[in-house]
Scaffold this motif. Structure first.
Motif, PDB file in Angstrom:
ATOM      1  N   ALA A  47       0.849  -1.197   0.000  1.00 25.49           N
ATOM      2  CA  ALA A  47       0.000   0.000   0.000  1.00 25.49           C
ATOM      3  C   ALA A  47       0.881   1.243   0.000  1.00 25.49           C
ATOM      4  O   ALA A  47       2.012   1.221   0.486  1.00 25.49           O
ATOM      5  N   SER A  48       0.338   2.323  -0.565  1.00 29.23           N
ATOM      6  CA  SER A  48       1.094   3.572  -0.559  1.00 29.23           C
ATOM      7  C   SER A  48       0.194   4.715  -0.128  1.00 29.23           C
ATOM      8  O   SER A  48      -0.983   4.765  -0.497  1.00 29.23           O
ATOM      9  N   GLN A  49       0.745   5.611   0.655  1.00 33.06           N
ATOM     10  CA  GLN A  49       0.014   6.801   1.065  1.00 33.06           C
ATOM     11  C   GLN A  49       0.106   7.787  -0.085  1.00 33.06           C
ATOM     12  O   GLN A  49       1.183   8.223  -0.460  1.00 33.06           O
ATOM     13  N   THR A  50      -1.037   8.148  -0.663  1.00 29.49           N
ATOM     14  CA  THR A  50      -1.050   9.020  -1.840  1.00 29.49           C
ATOM     15  C   THR A  50      -1.525  10.426  -1.518  1.00 29.49           C
ATOM     16  O   THR A  50      -1.542  11.278  -2.387  1.00 29.49           O
ATOM     17  N   GLY A  51      -1.915  10.652  -0.299  1.00 26.98           N
ATOM     18  CA  GLY A  51      -2.367  11.963   0.159  1.00 26.98           C
ATOM     19  C   GLY A  51      -2.385  11.956   1.669  1.00 26.98           C
ATOM     20  O   GLY A  51      -2.062  10.940   2.300  1.00 26.98           O
ATOM     21  N   GLU A  52      -2.764  13.080   2.251  1.00 33.81           N
ATOM     22  CA  GLU A  52      -2.755  13.169   3.709  1.00 33.81           C
ATOM     23  C   GLU A  52      -3.579  12.052   4.356  1.00 33.81           C
ATOM     24  O   GLU A  52      -3.132  11.413   5.296  1.00 33.81           O
ATOM     25  N   ASP A  53      -4.785  11.826   3.853  1.00 30.42           N
ATOM     26  CA  ASP A  53      -5.661  10.779   4.385  1.00 30.42           C
ATOM     27  C   ASP A  53      -6.016   9.751   3.320  1.00 30.42           C
ATOM     28  O   ASP A  53      -7.041   9.082   3.418  1.00 30.42           O
ATOM     29  N   GLU A  54      -5.203   9.626   2.287  1.00 37.73           N
ATOM     30  CA  GLU A  54      -5.546   8.781   1.147  1.00 37.73           C
ATOM     31  C   GLU A  54      -4.484   7.709   0.930  1.00 37.73           C
ATOM     32  O   GLU A  54      -3.293   7.965   1.102  1.00 37.73           O
ATOM     33  N   ALA A  55      -4.954   6.528   0.550  1.00 38.16           N
ATOM     34  CA  ALA A  55      -4.037   5.414   0.286  1.00 38.16           C
ATOM     35  C   ALA A  55      -4.472   4.666  -0.965  1.00 38.16           C
ATOM     36  O   ALA A  55      -5.638   4.709  -1.358  1.00 38.16           O
ATOM     37  N   HIS A  56      -3.506   3.987  -1.562  1.00 33.35           N
ATOM     38  CA  HIS A  56      -3.777   3.095  -2.686  1.00 33.35           C
ATOM     39  C   HIS A  56      -3.365   1.694  -2.254  1.00 33.35           C
ATOM     40  O   HIS A  56      -2.257   1.483  -1.776  1.00 33.35           O
ATOM     41  N   PHE A  57      -4.291   0.742  -2.403  1.00 32.59           N
ATOM     42  CA  PHE A  57      -4.054  -0.652  -2.052  1.00 32.59           C
ATOM     43  C   PHE A  57      -4.027  -1.467  -3.334  1.00 32.59           C
ATOM     44  O   PHE A  57      -5.081  -1.734  -3.920  1.00 32.59           O
ATOM     45  N   PRO A  58      -2.857  -1.857  -3.843  1.00 30.55           N
ATOM     46  CA  PRO A  58      -2.797  -2.645  -5.072  1.00 30.55           C
ATOM     47  C   PRO A  58      -3.362  -4.045  -4.851  1.00 30.55           C
ATOM     48  O   PRO A  58      -3.088  -4.672  -3.834  1.00 30.55           O
ATOM     49  N   VAL A  70      -8.508   7.069   4.502  1.00 30.47           N
ATOM     50  CA  VAL A  70      -8.287   6.327   5.742  1.00 30.47           C
ATOM     51  C   VAL A  70      -8.308   7.310   6.907  1.00 30.47           C
ATOM     52  O   VAL A  70      -7.518   8.253   6.928  1.00 30.47           O
ATOM     53  N   TYR A  71      -9.225   7.076   7.853  1.00 28.69           N
ATOM     54  CA  TYR A  71      -9.325   7.904   9.047  1.00 28.69           C
ATOM     55  C   TYR A  71      -9.101   7.005  10.261  1.00 28.69           C
ATOM     56  O   TYR A  71     -10.013   6.310  10.707  1.00 28.69           O
ATOM     57  N   PHE A  72      -7.874   7.013  10.763  1.00 25.33           N
ATOM     58  CA  PHE A  72      -7.487   6.099  11.831  1.00 25.33           C
ATOM     59  C   PHE A  72      -8.255   6.356  13.123  1.00 25.33           C
ATOM     60  O   PHE A  72      -8.717   5.409  13.764  1.00 25.33           O
ATOM     61  N   LYS A  73      -8.405   7.615  13.526  1.00 29.13           N
ATOM     62  CA  LYS A  73      -9.088   7.924  14.785  1.00 29.13           C
ATOM     63  C   LYS A  73     -10.542   7.464  14.765  1.00 29.13           C
ATOM     64  O   LYS A  73     -11.081   7.041  15.779  1.00 29.13           O
ATOM     65  N   LEU A  74     -11.186   7.555  13.617  1.00 29.46           N
ATOM     66  CA  LEU A  74     -12.580   7.129  13.481  1.00 29.46           C
ATOM     67  C   LEU A  74     -12.706   5.649  13.129  1.00 29.46           C
ATOM     68  O   LEU A  74     -13.817   5.133  13.074  1.00 29.46           O
ATOM     69  N   GLN A  75     -11.558   5.010  12.831  1.00 22.90           N
ATOM     70  CA  GLN A  75     -11.548   3.625  12.360  1.00 22.90           C
ATOM     71  C   GLN A  75     -12.480   3.479  11.151  1.00 22.90           C
ATOM     72  O   GLN A  75     -13.349   2.609  11.091  1.00 22.90           O
ATOM     73  N   LEU A  76     -12.268   4.363  10.172  1.00 26.53           N
ATOM     74  CA  LEU A  76     -13.124   4.454   9.004  1.00 26.53           C
ATOM     75  C   LEU A  76     -12.299   4.410   7.728  1.00 26.53           C
ATOM     76  O   LEU A  76     -11.276   5.087   7.601  1.00 26.53           O
ATOM     77  N   LEU A  77     -12.756   3.613   6.776  1.00 30.08           N
ATOM     78  CA  LEU A  77     -12.130   3.482   5.465  1.00 30.08           C
ATOM     79  C   LEU A  77     -13.209   3.794   4.432  1.00 30.08           C
ATOM     80  O   LEU A  77     -14.227   3.099   4.364  1.00 30.08           O
ATOM     81  N   ILE A  78     -13.016   4.857   3.654  1.00 33.48           N
ATOM     82  CA  ILE A  78     -13.999   5.264   2.646  1.00 33.48           C
ATOM     83  C   ILE A  78     -13.453   4.923   1.276  1.00 33.48           C
ATOM     84  O   ILE A  78     -12.448   5.485   0.829  1.00 33.48           O
ATOM     85  N   LEU A  79     -14.105   4.001   0.586  1.00 29.24           N
ATOM     86  CA  LEU A  79     -13.665   3.588  -0.744  1.00 29.24           C
ATOM     87  C   LEU A  79     -13.985   4.682  -1.746  1.00 29.24           C
ATOM     88  O   LEU A  79     -15.081   5.229  -1.757  1.00 29.24           O
ATOM     89  N   CYS A  80     -13.016   4.999  -2.595  1.00 26.67           N
ATOM     90  CA  CYS A  80     -13.196   6.049  -3.602  1.00 26.67           C
ATOM     91  C   CYS A  80     -13.392   5.462  -5.000  1.00 26.67           C
ATOM     92  O   CYS A  80     -14.361   5.779  -5.674  1.00 26.67           O
ATOM     93  N   CYS A  81     -12.438   4.633  -5.440  1.00 25.52           N
ATOM     94  CA  CYS A  81     -12.508   4.098  -6.793  1.00 25.52           C
ATOM     95  C   CYS A  81     -11.482   2.982  -6.979  1.00 25.52           C
ATOM     96  O   CYS A  81     -10.627   2.773  -6.138  1.00 25.52           O
ATOM     97  N   ILE A  82     -11.601   2.311  -8.110  1.00 31.24           N
ATOM     98  CA  ILE A  82     -10.601   1.344  -8.555  1.00 31.24           C
ATOM     99  C   ILE A  82      -9.710   2.112  -9.523  1.00 31.24           C
ATOM    100  O   ILE A  82     -10.202   2.769 -10.439  1.00 31.24           O
TER     101      ILE A  82
END
Length: 111
Positions: A47-58, A70-82
């Protein structure tokens, strides 16, 4: 992590481009409890961090995968796109043909 943003369109695109890898990744992500980028990277080394709160999971051999917030404090993962791997995107961007230098453009327009 609570995973949100899984629309029918995203699910369909993921099934086409990532097949079973996406289903397995969703199951793992829902069970994840990462508290920081370091913890996330230990579990997903590719995985790579692509922004402050954004990641890419190959999820495929060519790096196509999930872009998510990715919001660690909220334990929340919001899917954006493929999306393709960020490295693949940068390589494609560098291959674009740039316009000629302005000095050549000026010379070409002189009578």
């Amino acid at each position: 992590m609570k995973v949100i943003g899984l629309t029918d369109g995203l699910r369909g695109e993921a099934e086409q481009q990532c097949a079973a890898g996406f289903r397995a990744w969703i199951a793992e992500a829902e069970g994840g409890t990462w508290g920081s980028w370091e913890e996330l990277e230990k579990h997903y080394p590719e995985a790579s961090q692509t922004g402050e709160d954004e990641a890419h999971f190959p999820l495929t051999a060519d790096g196509t995968g999930v872009r998510a917030l990715v919001y660690f404090k909220l334990q929340l993962l919001i899917l954006c796109c493929i999306t393709p791997s960020p490295a693949t995107s940068r390589t494609a961007h560098r291959r674009r043909i740039s316009p000629p230098p302005t000095t050549l453009q000026k010379q070409a327009t002189k009578p």
